[in-house]
Design a protein around this motif. Structure first.
Motif, PDB file in Angstrom:
ATOM      1  N   ALA A 450       1.067  -1.199  -0.121  1.00 42.45           N
ATOM      2  CA  ALA A 450       0.074  -0.092   0.047  1.00 42.45           C
ATOM      3  C   ALA A 450       0.879   1.164  -0.091  1.00 42.45           C
ATOM      4  O   ALA A 450       0.436   2.178  -0.649  1.00 42.45           O
ATOM      5  N   VAL A 451       2.030   1.342   0.512  1.00 46.13           N
ATOM      6  CA  VAL A 451       2.762   2.368   0.704  1.00 46.13           C
ATOM      7  C   VAL A 451       3.478   2.631  -0.696  1.00 46.13           C
ATOM      8  O   VAL A 451       3.475   3.821  -1.205  1.00 46.13           O
ATOM      9  N   LEU A 452       3.683   1.580  -1.457  1.00 51.60           N
ATOM     10  CA  LEU A 452       4.057   1.627  -2.779  1.00 51.60           C
ATOM     11  C   LEU A 452       3.232   2.205  -3.755  1.00 51.60           C
ATOM     12  O   LEU A 452       3.326   3.377  -4.561  1.00 51.60           O
ATOM     13  N   VAL A 453       2.020   1.843  -3.729  1.00 53.21           N
ATOM     14  CA  VAL A 453       0.661   2.442  -4.301  1.00 53.21           C
ATOM     15  C   VAL A 453       0.558   3.661  -3.943  1.00 53.21           C
ATOM     16  O   VAL A 453       0.361   4.752  -4.830  1.00 53.21           O
ATOM     17  N   ASN A 454       0.683   4.226  -2.583  1.00 50.89           N
ATOM     18  CA  ASN A 454       0.407   5.485  -1.986  1.00 50.89           C
ATOM     19  C   ASN A 454       1.445   6.442  -2.885  1.00 50.89           C
ATOM     20  O   ASN A 454       1.166   7.504  -3.487  1.00 50.89           O
ATOM     21  N   ALA A 455       2.893   6.267  -2.759  1.00 46.40           N
ATOM     22  CA  ALA A 455       3.778   6.807  -3.417  1.00 46.40           C
ATOM     23  C   ALA A 455       3.694   7.082  -5.206  1.00 46.40           C
ATOM     24  O   ALA A 455       3.863   8.231  -5.532  1.00 46.40           O
ATOM     25  N   ALA A 456       3.203   6.211  -5.640  1.00 49.73           N
ATOM     26  CA  ALA A 456       2.932   6.102  -6.986  1.00 49.73           C
ATOM     27  C   ALA A 456       1.922   7.194  -7.554  1.00 49.73           C
ATOM     28  O   ALA A 456       1.895   7.715  -8.326  1.00 49.73           O
ATOM     29  N   ILE A 457       0.655   7.192  -6.440  1.00 49.96           N
ATOM     30  CA  ILE A 457      -0.224   8.072  -6.854  1.00 49.96           C
ATOM     31  C   ILE A 457       0.290   9.582  -6.695  1.00 49.96           C
ATOM     32  O   ILE A 457       0.099  10.405  -7.639  1.00 49.96           O
TER      33      ILE A 457
END
Length: 472
Positions: A450-457
């Motif tokens: 989820a942290v990776l998805v957050n950073a990508a957004i």
């Protein structure tokens, strides 16, 4: 746990040098700023102050575990669903009048909430608090933007407003834990009452009424479709976070919300006095500024949720200790808000959106390195501090973009759009990240994904802001 155009774009602010006399606040401006900042800070505190206290409230008033989340959801539904409508109402009936009425409702509903003897009384108080927030936030922001001329003074005021609001979210989390542990959860409500009373006593002598010389008619079909659409959307997002994105109970309100919002756009094209003129919705800075603001609120508030899971469920911190850990995030957002006006004055609002997003993305992606022991706590504290600076830089850039180049008569509508974006972003973030977390076999792995998805957004938002926004 933290405001949003394409012909006629205002010229870039001049390079910062020695401040001129015209770029300094006089005594009355400072009083206006203090009154409005106190109100906005209290609203931000109110948004997050009950999070830690929810289990205790449930036990004290007899809420079932399944219904406990509705204490927060009832507030979010009212705050997000009615904010655009009240932003326009402020333009029609007077911003000061709506601001004072909302503050009175907030004080009264907080008193009722603190005295609640059962679930029904508490839920009614939370709905009223949400309605008060939907009225006060856009009215207060439009009073602020109309009280300060476009340029360095407004940028500074918006920067301080953003910093205090974000600090209020963090303060609410900490204060809720302290009050619940030392006194009672009821003081999470009572604390609003004296502050609201103080604002009501001072504001009439400080704030000037602000409304158009010719009062426009209220676009009732537009108000009904947009309010209904937002209510359905927020409800669907809340249910999705609880039951999953494929649950019929989530898909139906999400579909209804989308249909009503499409109907709203069609209604506005034909309305004689539209709630939001279509020409405003076609401004590049409105569209992309609001999208950038949505990204900022979705990602930072949901990151707080993810780090709360990490601190409590992975590292075993108490709720109070976890709340105190976010004090560094609050410090970062305050620093970002104070510095943002200088940054925008030297560069531009678009540059602030891009730079803030890149800084937030870099800080967020570093959190992937967190382990399942407490040795990585220094990384969490450092990354949330730096990410808070970047996030607030982006938020102030978004607010400057959203309110630039518009006449005073439309500031209530502009700040209503900005507030709507803020509330929807805060509501969307947690369900989205919750859905990502549960896709992994372990909680620690799910948080990392989820942290990776957050950073990508965040990164995508920064890139799109740079590509599609002109300098403002």
């Amino acid at each position: 746990m933290v405001a949003l155009e394409s012909p006629a774009v205002s010229a870039p602010a001049p390079k910062a040098s020695a401040p001129s006399a015209s770029a300094r606040m006089d005594g009355r401006m400072r009083l206006v700023l203090v009154v409005l900042l106190v109100a906005q800070f209290m609203l931000a505190v109110d948004f997050s102050i009950l999070n830690v206290a929810l289990p205790v409230i449930g036990q004290g008033l007899g809420f079932s575990l399944a219904n406990l989340q509705w204490i927060a959801t009832a507030f979010a539904l009212a705050a997000a669903g009615f904010t655009l409508l009240f932003g326009r109402v402020a333009d029609i009936v007077g911003r000061r009048r709506l601001f004072l009425g909302g503050m009175a409702l907030l004080g009264l509903s907080s008193l009722v909430g603190g005295l609640a003897t059962g679930p029904e009384m508490l839920m009614a108080a939370r709905v009223a608090q949400g309605l008060a927030t939907a009225a006060v936030t856009p009215a207060g922001l439009s009073l602020l933007t109309s009280a300060f001329p476009e340029g360095p003074l407004r940028d500074k005021a918006l920067g301080l407003n953003g910093a205090l609001m974000s600090a209020g979210f963090t303060t609410g989390a900490v204060l809720g834990g302290v009050l619940t542990d030392l006194l009672s959860w009821r003081w999470a409500f009572f604390v609003n009452v004296p502050v609201a009373l103080a604002v009501l006593l001072v504001a009439p002598a400080v704030l000037k009424e602000s409304r158009p010389a010719v009062r426009p008619r209220l676009d009732v079909p537009g108000a009904v479709t947009v309010t209904g659409g937002l209510l359905a959307l927020v409800y669907g997002l809340t249910v999705a976070g609880e039951h999953g994105w494929t649950a019929p109970a989530a898909l139906l309100p999400l579909a209804v919300g989308a249909a009503l919002l499409v109907a709203f756009v069609l209604v506005e094209r034909r309305a004689a006095s539209p709630l939001v003129p279509v020409r405003i919705l076609t401004r590049r800075t409105v569209v992309w500024g609001n999208l950038a603001g949505l990204v900022a609120f979705v990602t930072e508030t949901s990151l707080v949720f993810l780090m709360t899971l990490h601190l409590q469920d992975v590292l075993g911190f108490s709720p109070l200790a976890a709340g105190l850990s976010f004090g560094v995030l609050g410090a970062g957002t305050v620093l970002g808000g104070v510095y943002a006006s200088r940054f925008i004055g030297r560069f531009s609002a678009r540059t602030a959106l891009v730079a803030g997003g890149l800084l937030q993305a870099a800080a967020t992606v570093s959190l992937v390195a967190l382990g399942d022991d407490r040795s990585g706590l220094w990384l969490l504290l450092a990354a949330t501090f730096v990410g808070g600076v970047g996030n607030m830089l982006a938020i102030v850039g978004f607010m400057v973009t959203a309110t630039s180049g518009l006449p005073d008569a439309e500031q209530g509508m502009a700040t209503g759009l900005a507030t709507m974006t803020q509330q929807i972003g805060i509501t969307m973030g947690t369900p989205i990240m919750s859905a990502v977390v549960v896709t992994s076999a372990t909680l620690h792995a799910g948080i990392g994904l989820a942290v990776l998805v957050n950073a990508a957004i965040v990164l995508a938002g920064a890139i799109l802001s740079g590509l599609f926004l002109r300098k403002v």
